[in-house]
Design an enzyme around this catalytic site. Structure first.
Site, short mmCIF file in Angstrom:
data_model
loop_
_atom_site.label_atom_id
_atom_site.label_comp_id
_atom_site.label_asym_id
_atom_site.label_seq_id
_atom_site.Cartn_x
_atom_site.Cartn_y
_atom_site.Cartn_z
N CYS A 2 -8.55 28.39 -29.27
CA CYS A 2 -7.15 28.74 -29.50
C CYS A 2 -7.10 30.10 -30.19
O CYS A 2 -7.91 30.41 -31.05
CB CYS A 2 -6.40 27.75 -30.39
N ARG A 27 -9.98 32.89 -25.93
CA ARG A 27 -10.19 31.75 -26.83
C ARG A 27 -9.55 30.46 -26.32
O ARG A 27 -9.71 29.40 -26.92
CB ARG A 27 -9.61 32.07 -28.21
N TRP A 74 -6.37 26.02 -26.36
CA TRP A 74 -7.44 25.29 -25.69
C TRP A 74 -7.27 23.86 -26.15
O TRP A 74 -7.48 23.54 -27.33
CB TRP A 74 -8.81 25.85 -26.09
N ASN A 100 -5.01 26.21 -34.95
CA ASN A 100 -6.28 26.27 -34.21
C ASN A 100 -7.25 25.37 -34.98
O ASN A 100 -7.58 25.66 -36.13
CB ASN A 100 -6.78 27.72 -34.18
N GLY A 101 -7.67 24.27 -34.37
CA GLY A 101 -8.59 23.35 -35.06
C GLY A 101 -8.26 21.91 -34.74
O GLY A 101 -7.56 21.62 -33.76
N GLU A 485 -30.37 29.54 -18.10
CA GLU A 485 -29.22 30.41 -18.32
C GLU A 485 -28.55 30.77 -16.99
O GLU A 485 -27.32 30.80 -16.89
CB GLU A 485 -29.70 31.68 -19.07
N LYS A 489 -24.65 29.95 -16.16
CA LYS A 489 -23.70 31.00 -15.74
C LYS A 489 -23.01 30.61 -14.44
O LYS A 489 -21.81 30.74 -14.30
CB LYS A 489 -24.46 32.29 -15.51
N GLU A 492 -20.46 27.77 -14.91
CA GLU A 492 -19.27 28.20 -15.64
C GLU A 492 -18.27 28.94 -14.78
O GLU A 492 -17.07 28.71 -14.90
CB GLU A 492 -19.68 29.20 -16.74
N HIS A 508 -41.44 16.10 -10.50
CA HIS A 508 -41.27 14.82 -11.20
C HIS A 508 -39.85 14.29 -11.01
O HIS A 508 -39.39 13.47 -11.80
CB HIS A 508 -41.61 15.00 -12.68
N LYS A 607 -13.91 30.96 -25.24
CA LYS A 607 -15.00 31.82 -25.68
C LYS A 607 -15.59 31.36 -27.01
O LYS A 607 -16.79 31.38 -27.21
CB LYS A 607 -14.46 33.24 -25.83
C1 F6R Z 1 -21.94 30.57 -21.97
C2 F6R Z 1 -21.35 30.70 -23.28
C3 F6R Z 1 -21.44 29.56 -24.21
C4 F6R Z 1 -21.77 30.07 -25.62
C5 F6R Z 1 -21.73 28.91 -26.64
C6 F6R Z 1 -22.14 29.38 -28.02
O1 F6R Z 1 -21.75 31.70 -21.18
O2 F6R Z 1 -20.79 31.71 -23.60
O3 F6R Z 1 -22.38 28.61 -23.80
O4 F6R Z 1 -23.04 30.66 -25.60
O5 F6R Z 1 -20.45 28.39 -26.68
O6 F6R Z 1 -21.28 30.37 -28.49
P1 F6R Z 1 -21.68 31.34 -29.65
O7 F6R Z 1 -22.83 32.14 -29.18
O8 F6R Z 1 -20.45 32.14 -29.89
O9 F6R Z 1 -22.05 30.49 -30.83
#
Ligand code: F6R
Length: 612
Positions: A2, A27, A74, A100-101, A485, A489, A492, A508, A607
């Site tokens: 948020c 956010r 969010w 936010n929370g 990773e 990506k 997502e 396995h 984010k």
């Molecule tokens: C993936 C992504 C998330 C963050 C995760 C941790 O692309 O961005 O998986 O890596 O939410 O976020 P931070 O690094 O801000 O603690």
């Protein structure tokens, strides 16, 4: 998650709040709302969907106001909808609040309020807190500030709230615990936001509000108090950030811009720290605590998501170069499982935002048990940066695309320097290898530039496989976390199911998935596992899987076995992830856009994950 924005001062509040919300959409973007106070009227406008959708419905409306608050959501409690959008109005209609929370004990409070005759228009915990404040104000016949203080002492959970009152045309009440809040100080005006991006355009002087503080914000006045009603001195920080860094700069998406920024961001991260001529690595946060690191019995890395993948790579590096045992923990598990923390353990927290709730709480717990905390964080002044005993910033700049790209390579650059420093101090690697790694690391930005020079091949590969239902990503050694990773990506931003696996582990179980329809991405650069991964590619080929390889320039074996290849320059395997991850970022990006997905704001994500 948020995003929140507030303004009080002589300017029109609505354009400032709206622009700020657009900057904070990373956010959360389930719904949007604003509350504007004009002439004793508290007008609330809110709507399911992104900020632009609310903006469109408000065209032509009289939105005049010098005080306003706004929210981009969010969803936690209650589905994304118009009625669950913030701000909420209290039962009397005199108060408007956004949040936010999460308020964890909202159910008993709501039940009490229901018994007293309160009604609720939304499913949110926020509306409960708001009416709780209103009820306290009424019953105690006290000021809003006093009612807020009493309420906050009785709730459990995380919050950053902004609150305005119908008959007070100047004041925004704000409070935080666990969710970020920055206040920008202008001339006769104040700006409030979840991060500095909505503020930077107007002022560079900001105050980061601390947990358990209430801010009483008027055009000419900023009062900070703790929950015990004691005044606190606001600590003014100068922002080190430019407006250009939060704009798209000619790219179609922030994600693409951020991928292309990596030669510069990695360079910025190394600059002044890594001196290739002398081999010196200067990082004050590490230098000042080198003894603790060199003597660490164990290093525990705590992180989430992409940052956790950076942690896994660091585990390989630190164990190989420094001979210190490393454990890599998901913060969300670590915080609840009563982990053993011994004297001499060092906790390394990795976080782009510095606000991830699980990581933050895990660190608080470890700190209580006496652990030494080292933060590897991107956002300067963020909560994780502040609770760490020491740390090193990744200096990747503002990352806006929801999928982390440049912050990840920044983390790898910092962790590589850290591992090299410790290894050198412990003499666990030879001088020759150390110098070679320093030089190789120094050369990384140029090599990233080379990969980014022409991305048309990766775009064509993305087009070819965009309709696949599943993807498998395989790698060994340092490239195994890169495979994880790559899969994350792709999930997502393309919504295609993808799994990352150690290449040898696939027999396995996951090999059962392989058929002529399954694209299998091998991260197969030239390293000490190369011969082994060649065999793994054969195993997939034998089952008719489609092989897409990330291979080292000049290699002919892997490309000869693959349906499609993305090349990267050669480098030492310890730092190879800094290169091998780049084609995978681009692959996901191009698959995402070819499917018409808003890659900067993929569904259900945010984010900065400030709820657990
Ligand atoms: C993936 C992504 C998330 C963050 C995760 C941790 O692309 O961005 O998986 O890596 O939410 O976020 P931070 O690094 O801000 O603690």
């Amino acid at each position: 998650m948020c995003g929140i924005v507030g303004y009080t001062g002589p300017r029109e509040a609505y354009p400032i709040v709206l622009k700020g919300l657009k900057r904070l959409e990373y956010r959360g973007y389930d719904s949007t709302g604003v509350a504007l106070l004009d002439n004793g009227h508290l007008n609330v406008y809110k709507k399911k969907g992104k900020v632009a959708e609310l903006e469109e419905t408000l065209i032509g409306k009289d939105l005049h106001s010098h005080i306003g608050i706004g929210h981009t959501r969010w969803a936690t409690h209650g589905e994304p909808s118009d009625r669950n959008a913030h701000p909420h109005l209290s039962n009397s209609g005199e108060l408007a609040m956004l949040h936010n929370g999460i308020i964890e004990n909202y159910v008993p409070i709501k039940n009490d309020l229901l018994k007293k005759g309160y009604t609720f228009k939304s499913d949110t915990d926020t509306e409960v807190l708001l009416n709780f404040i209103e009820d306290i104000k009424k019953n105690n016949n006290c000021s809003l500030e006093e009612a807020l203080r009493i309420a906050l002492k009785r709730i459990v959970g995380a919050y950053c709230i902004l609150l305005v009152e119908q008959n007070d045309p100047e004041t925004i009440y704000a409070a935080r615990k666990g969710s970020p809040l920055v206040i920008g100080i202008g001339k006769g005006e104040h700006f409030l936001a979840s991060d500095a991006s909505p503020i930077i355009e107007y002022t560079k002087e900001v105050v980061y509000v601390n947990d358990y503080e209430i801010a009483i914000v008027r055009p000419d006045e900023l009062i900070l108090k703790n929950l015990g009603n004691e005044k606190q001195t606001p600590f003014i920080t100068k922002l080190d950030m430019e407006l250009a860094s939060i704009e798209k700069g000619g790219y179609d998406h922030f994600m693409l811009k951020e991928i292309h920024e990596q030669p510069d961001t990695i360079h910025d991260c190394l600059r002044g720290r890594l001196l290739p001529e002398t081999g010196q690595i200067i990082m004050s946060g590490i230098d000042d605590n080198l003894e603790a690191l060199v003597n660490a019995q164990r290093i525990v890395i705590v992180a989430c998501g992409t940052s956790w993948h950076a942690g896994l790579i660091a585990e390989y590096m630190i164990e190989e170069l420094c001979r210190i045992p490393v454990e890599v923990e998901y913060a969300s598990e670590f915080r609840y499982r009563n982990p053993i923390i011994n004297r001499g353990d060092v906790i390394v927290a990795i976080s782009q935002s510095g606000e991830t709730a699980d990581t933050l709480v895990a660190l608080e717990k470890a700190k209580e048990q006496g652990a030494f905390i080292l933060g590897v964080v991107n956002v300067v002044g963020s909560s994780i940066a502040r609770i760490s005993h020491a740390g090193a910033y990744t200096h990747a700049g503002h990352e806006i695309g929801v999928a982390s790209t440049k912050a990840f390579t920044g983390q790898l650059a910092v962790l590589s320097m850290m591992a090299l420093k410790i290894a050198y101090a412990k003499a666990t690697i030879t001088e020759e290898r150390y110098m070679q790694l320093v030089r190789d690391l120094h050369a990384i930005p140029e090599k990233v530039k080379e990969i980014l020079k022409d991305t048309s091949n990766i775009k064509a590969i993305a087009e070819k496989y965009k309709d696949a239902k599943d993807f498998l990503f395989l790698g060994r050694g340092y490239n195994f976390p890169v495979a994880l990773e790559g899969a994350l990506k792709l999930k997502e931003i393309s919504y295609i199911h993808a799994e990352g696996y150690p290449a040898a582990e696939m027999k396995h179980g996951p090999i059962a998935l392989v058929d002529e329809n399954l694209p299998v991405v091998f991260v197969a650069t030239k390293d000490s596992y190369y011969e082994k991964i060649v065999s793994n590619v054969q195993e997939i080929k034998a089952r008719k899987g489609k092989v897409i390889a990330v291979a080292t320039e000049g290699d002919e074996v892997i490309p000869g076995m693959s349906n499609d290849v993305m090349f990267v320059p050669d480098t030492d395997e310890v730092i190879a992830p800094l290169l091998s991850t780049i084609p995978l970022q681009l692959l996901s990006y191009y698959v995402g856009i070819s499917k018409g997905i808003d890659v900067d704001k993929p569904r259900n994500l945010a984010k900065s994950v400030t709820v657990e």
